[in-house]
Design an enzyme around this catalytic site. Structure first.
Site, PDB file in Angstrom:
ATOM      1  N   HIS A 214      19.180  22.015  19.778  1.00 19.81           N
ATOM      2  CA  HIS A 214      19.084  21.849  18.315  1.00 19.81           C
ATOM      3  C   HIS A 214      20.484  21.962  17.671  1.00 19.81           C
ATOM      4  CE1 HIS A 214      17.611  21.227  14.462  1.00 19.81           C
ATOM      5  NE2 HIS A 214      16.827  22.341  14.175  1.00 19.81           N
TER       6      HIS A 214
ATOM      7  N   HIS B   9      17.787  11.657  21.519  1.00 19.52           N
ATOM      8  CA  HIS B   9      17.007  12.219  20.269  1.00 19.52           C
ATOM      9  C   HIS B   9      15.668  12.169  20.318  1.00 19.52           C
ATOM     10  CE1 HIS B   9      16.316  13.254  15.911  1.00 19.52           C
ATOM     11  NE2 HIS B   9      17.474  13.598  15.929  1.00 19.52           N
TER      12      HIS B   9
ATOM     13  N   ASP C 171      25.637  15.102  16.903  1.00 21.63           N
ATOM     14  CA  ASP C 171      26.431  15.771  17.253  1.00 21.63           C
ATOM     15  C   ASP C 171      27.479  15.567  18.185  1.00 21.63           C
ATOM     16  OD1 ASP C 171      24.959  18.200  16.247  1.00 21.63           O
ATOM     17  OD2 ASP C 171      23.187  17.309  17.364  1.00 21.63           O
TER      18      ASP C 171
HETATM   19  C1  LIG Z   1      17.613  15.983  22.172  1.00 22.28           C
HETATM   20  C2  LIG Z   1      16.677  15.789  23.201  1.00 22.28           C
HETATM   21  C3  LIG Z   1      16.233  17.351  23.490  1.00 22.28           C
HETATM   22  C4  LIG Z   1      15.288  15.043  23.054  1.00 22.28           C
HETATM   23  O1  LIG Z   1      14.554  15.497  24.038  1.00 22.28           O
HETATM   24  P1  LIG Z   1      13.150  14.531  24.183  1.00 22.28           P
HETATM   25  O2  LIG Z   1      12.709  13.571  23.051  1.00 22.28           O
HETATM   26  O3  LIG Z   1      12.144  15.407  24.850  1.00 22.28           O
HETATM   27  O4  LIG Z   1      13.449  13.332  25.470  1.00 22.28           O
HETATM   28  P2  LIG Z   1      13.213  13.508  26.918  1.00 22.28           P
HETATM   29  O5  LIG Z   1      13.601  15.013  27.368  1.00 22.28           O
HETATM   30  O6  LIG Z   1      11.837  13.087  26.883  1.00 22.28           O
HETATM   31  O7  LIG Z   1      14.280  12.519  27.556  1.00 22.28           O
HETATM   32  C5  LIG Z   1      13.669  11.213  27.975  1.00 22.28           C
HETATM   33  C6  LIG Z   1      14.381  10.926  29.265  1.00 22.28           C
HETATM   34  O8  LIG Z   1      16.009  10.576  29.003  1.00 22.28           O
HETATM   35  C7  LIG Z   1      16.609  11.935  29.715  1.00 22.28           C
HETATM   36  N1  LIG Z   1      17.346  12.464  28.678  1.00 22.28           N
HETATM   37  C8  LIG Z   1      17.224  12.753  27.467  1.00 22.28           C
HETATM   38  N2  LIG Z   1      18.485  13.187  26.983  1.00 22.28           N
HETATM   39  C9  LIG Z   1      19.238  13.285  27.976  1.00 22.28           C
HETATM   40  C10 LIG Z   1      20.709  13.590  27.992  1.00 22.28           C
HETATM   41  N3  LIG Z   1      21.589  13.798  26.935  1.00 22.28           N
HETATM   42  N4  LIG Z   1      21.444  13.357  29.154  1.00 22.28           N
HETATM   43  C11 LIG Z   1      20.786  13.142  30.318  1.00 22.28           C
HETATM   44  N5  LIG Z   1      19.353  12.664  30.206  1.00 22.28           N
HETATM   45  C12 LIG Z   1      18.781  12.832  28.864  1.00 22.28           C
HETATM   46  C13 LIG Z   1      15.360  12.847  30.118  1.00 22.28           C
HETATM   47  O9  LIG Z   1      15.661  13.731  31.124  1.00 22.28           O
HETATM   48  C14 LIG Z   1      14.394  12.074  30.386  1.00 22.28           C
HETATM   49  O10 LIG Z   1      14.430  11.272  31.738  1.00 22.28           O
HETATM   50  P3  LIG Z   1      13.208  11.028  32.470  1.00 22.28           P
HETATM   51  O11 LIG Z   1      12.356  10.188  31.691  1.00 22.28           O
HETATM   52  O12 LIG Z   1      13.780  10.344  33.789  1.00 22.28           O
HETATM   53  O13 LIG Z   1      12.867  12.178  33.101  1.00 22.28           O
HETATM   54  C15 LIG Z   1      17.265  15.481  24.687  1.00 22.28           C
HETATM   55  O14 LIG Z   1      17.560  13.962  24.270  1.00 22.28           O
HETATM   56  C16 LIG Z   1      18.618  16.337  24.960  1.00 22.28           C
HETATM   57  O15 LIG Z   1      18.464  17.320  25.241  1.00 22.28           O
HETATM   58  N6  LIG Z   1      19.772  15.924  24.349  1.00 22.28           N
HETATM   59  C17 LIG Z   1      20.994  16.654  24.671  1.00 22.28           C
HETATM   60  C18 LIG Z   1      21.153  17.680  23.847  1.00 22.28           C
HETATM   61  C19 LIG Z   1      21.382  16.988  22.317  1.00 22.28           C
HETATM   62  O16 LIG Z   1      22.325  16.173  22.143  1.00 22.28           O
HETATM   63  N7  LIG Z   1      20.532  17.779  21.089  1.00 22.28           N
HETATM   64  C20 LIG Z   1      21.045  17.281  19.814  1.00 22.28           C
HETATM   65  C21 LIG Z   1      19.958  16.534  18.989  1.00 22.28           C
HETATM   66  S1  LIG Z   1      20.334  16.146  17.603  1.00 22.28           S
END
Ligand SMILES: CC(C)(COP(=O)(O)OP(=O)(O)OC[C@H]1O[C@@H](n2cnc3c(N)ncnc32)[C@H](O)[C@@H]1OP(=O)(O)O)[C@@H](O)C(=O)NCCC(=O)NCCS
Length: 492
Positions: free
Chosen positions: A298, A337, A393
């Site tokens: 987050h 996201h 971010d």
């Molecule tokens: C923001 C976040 C937590 C959203 O998570 P979510 O909605 O649960 O998305 P998911 O984890 O279901 O992601 C879907 C797919 O993309 C991948 N993925 C998502 N974000 C990714 C990232 N930043 N880098 C690499 N792979 C990523 C996941 O591994 C998943 O792959 P799969 O379908 O092959 O298993 C996630 O995108 C993330 O961890 N991003 C990096 C941290 C970040 O920048 N956070 C700030 C948000 S404002």
């Protein structure tokens, strides 16, 4: 709610559900494209022979939603996001227009009270918020009690809870549980007073956390400065005469604050509402929100972006880094996201703000690596197919770095403006029709069924890391202490 068995045609705005366990048909109303989860609770079935009682089949169907992927917990009029189209609006106003024409405090008024203020309304609001920026002198002792290297988010989180201890008139545990829910003039005024205090003091507390780390004395908030200008002053003033923070940096920070002011029911806002639903005071609820925001998924993501860019080092290393992401060895921080499946609209505004800051503060040395990473990732099928686009971010950390903020202060720069959104949602919940219901989700219990207590001499050890506490080395005990005799011969 769901009603079993239909004679006439069900209304168009409804869902017809047949429970194949019982053959019963239920009609569930659809309102605002939403079905009530409690309607499913009416769908009970007899327990099958041998079925676990913990399934509670005869007590109605449960709705599972790990991670709140599709559960609406409140009706809101505050912020609208269309993650597919990359749209963000506060109270109906597009974020792009607000970033161009408004200020953080004016936007705070909008988020809290639903309308853009007139000149007089804004003057009063600004005066109240700025009037409440000073904290009790004892807060100095509180901040000095932290270790020299304490994380500023640990200080800020604690500081909000600490702040609440000063205001017994703001505490429903002392004043009666309807303190914020009765919606009388006096109750609303009391609520506004706490809102002014929390927004006004958020920058002061954050600046104190900053100054503790720098080994500096604290500064009393000076009058006559804007919200972000005063914040910069509180962090940076070292006694220079006629000190005025850079208007370019104050403006950039103001835009960043406005962009971070709210984002509907993200993890921290949900935490504030969950905590507030027990009718605790708003200081405790905001402290809980701060704790939630601190996590790397987050509010910690902007810090993670910079650490990632430092580890990549230079643009030539970008392809190898992306390969590691695809092998699941790394995460591309600042991409992806839960809601946005295209570029985060705030990321475009932040790019422009970054240019303004770089013009006066100089370009960040990591910018080229960031650009190379961004450009490669948005064309790469791994990210395109998963609809992972840059989020807010990705760029904000570079601006904070160019402004000279330490890495671990980045989440603080996110939490301070987000206090506004938390309070807007908290206020809305307190005033909602029908009062506040405590947020108590359900679980699917898959643990042991009923079993009887076994006396210790009849037990057999169950071994394994996941089922017994780990034996860990005690880092606080030195080799010398371990080797020393204690009470005759025994070692510690
Ligand atoms: C923001 C976040 C937590 C959203 O998570 P979510 O909605 O649960 O998305 P998911 O984890 O279901 O992601 C879907 C797919 O993309 C991948 N993925 C998502 N974000 C990714 C990232 N930043 N880098 C690499 N792979 C990523 C996941 O591994 C998943 O792959 P799969 O379908 O092959 O298993 C996630 O995108 C993330 O961890 N991003 C990096 C941290 C970040 O920048 N956070 C700030 C948000 S404002």
């Amino acid at each position: 709610m769901g009603n079993p068995v239909q004679s006439s045609a069900p209304p168009a705005e409804s869902l017809t559900v047949r429970d194949n366990r019982t053959g019963k048909i239920y009609t569930i109303p659809i309102t605002n494209n939403t079905v009530p989860a409690t309607a499913f609770k009416a769908m009970a079935a007899p327990r099958k022979p041998g079925e676990r009682e913990e399934n509670e089949t005869d007590k109605g169907l449960r709705v599972a939603d790990k991670g709140f992927l599709n559960t609406a917990v409140i009706q809101s009029t505050i912020t609208y996001i269309d993650g597919e189209a990359g749209v963000l609006r506060y109270r109906g106003y597009p974020i792009e227009q607000l970033a161009l024409h408004s200020s953080h405090l004016e936007t705070a008024y909008l988020l809290l009270y639903g309308q853009l203020p007139t000149r007089d309304q804004f003057r009063l609001f600004e005066k109240e918020v700025m009037h409440h920026s000073a904290v009790h002198a004892d807060a100095e002792t509180f901040f000095r009690s932290f270790r020299y290297d304490a994380h500023p988010m640990a200080m800020l989180t604690s500081a909000f809870a600490y702040l609440g201890s000063y205001y017994s008139e703001a505490n429903p545990s002392l004043q009666g549980q309807t303190l914020y829910t009765r919606s009388t003039k006096a109750a609303l005024e009391n609520m506004d007073k706490q809102i002014y205090r929390i927004i006004g003091k958020a920058t002061t507390l954050a600046a104190m956390a900053y100054r503790v780390r720098q080994g500096r004395d604290f500064v009393i908030p000076p009058p006559g400065l804007s919200y972000t200008s005063q914040f910069l002053y509180l962090m940076d003033h070292m006694g220079q005469e006629d000190y005025k923070p850079s208007p370019v940096l104050a403006k950039a920070l103001d835009v960043l604050f406005l962009l971070h002011a709210d984002h509907e029911l993200n993890a921290s806002c949900t935490t504030v509402l969950q905590t507030g639903s027990s009718l605790v005071d708003p200081y405790s609820a905001v402290a809980a929100g701060c704790a939630s925001l601190y996590g790397p998924l987050h509010g910690g993501a902007n810090e993670a972006v910079i650490r990632m860019l430092i580890s990549i080092g230079k643009p030539e290393n970008v392809p190898a880094f992306l390969d590691a992401v695809k092998r699941r060895e790394k995460v591309l921080s600042g991409f992806g996201h839960r809601v946005y499946k295209t570029s985060d609209p705030r990321s475009f505004i932040i790019r422009r703000t970054a240019d303004e800051v770089f013009k006066v503060a100089g370009k960040d040395e990591l910018l080229e690596t960031a650009m190379a990473l961004h450009d490669a990732a948005i064309k790469d099928d791994f990210f395109v197919s998963r609809r992972l686009a840059p989020n807010v971010d990705f760029w904000s950390g570079l601006i904070y770095r160019a402004m000279g903020f330490p890495l671990d202060f980045f989440p603080v720069l996110f939490a301070v403006p987000r206090v506004v959104g938390w309070l807007a949602h908290w206020r809305q919940m307190m005033m909602q029709q029908g009062g506040v219901k405590i947020w108590r989700p359900r679980q699917v219990y898959v643990g042991a069924g009923k079993r009887d207590y076994v006396p210790v001499e009849q037990r057999e050890a169950v071994r394994g890391l996941k089922v017994e506490p780990a034996a860990i080395p005690h880092s606080g005990i030195s080799k010398r202490t371990e080797l020393a005799d204690y009470k005759g011969k025994s070692k510690l």
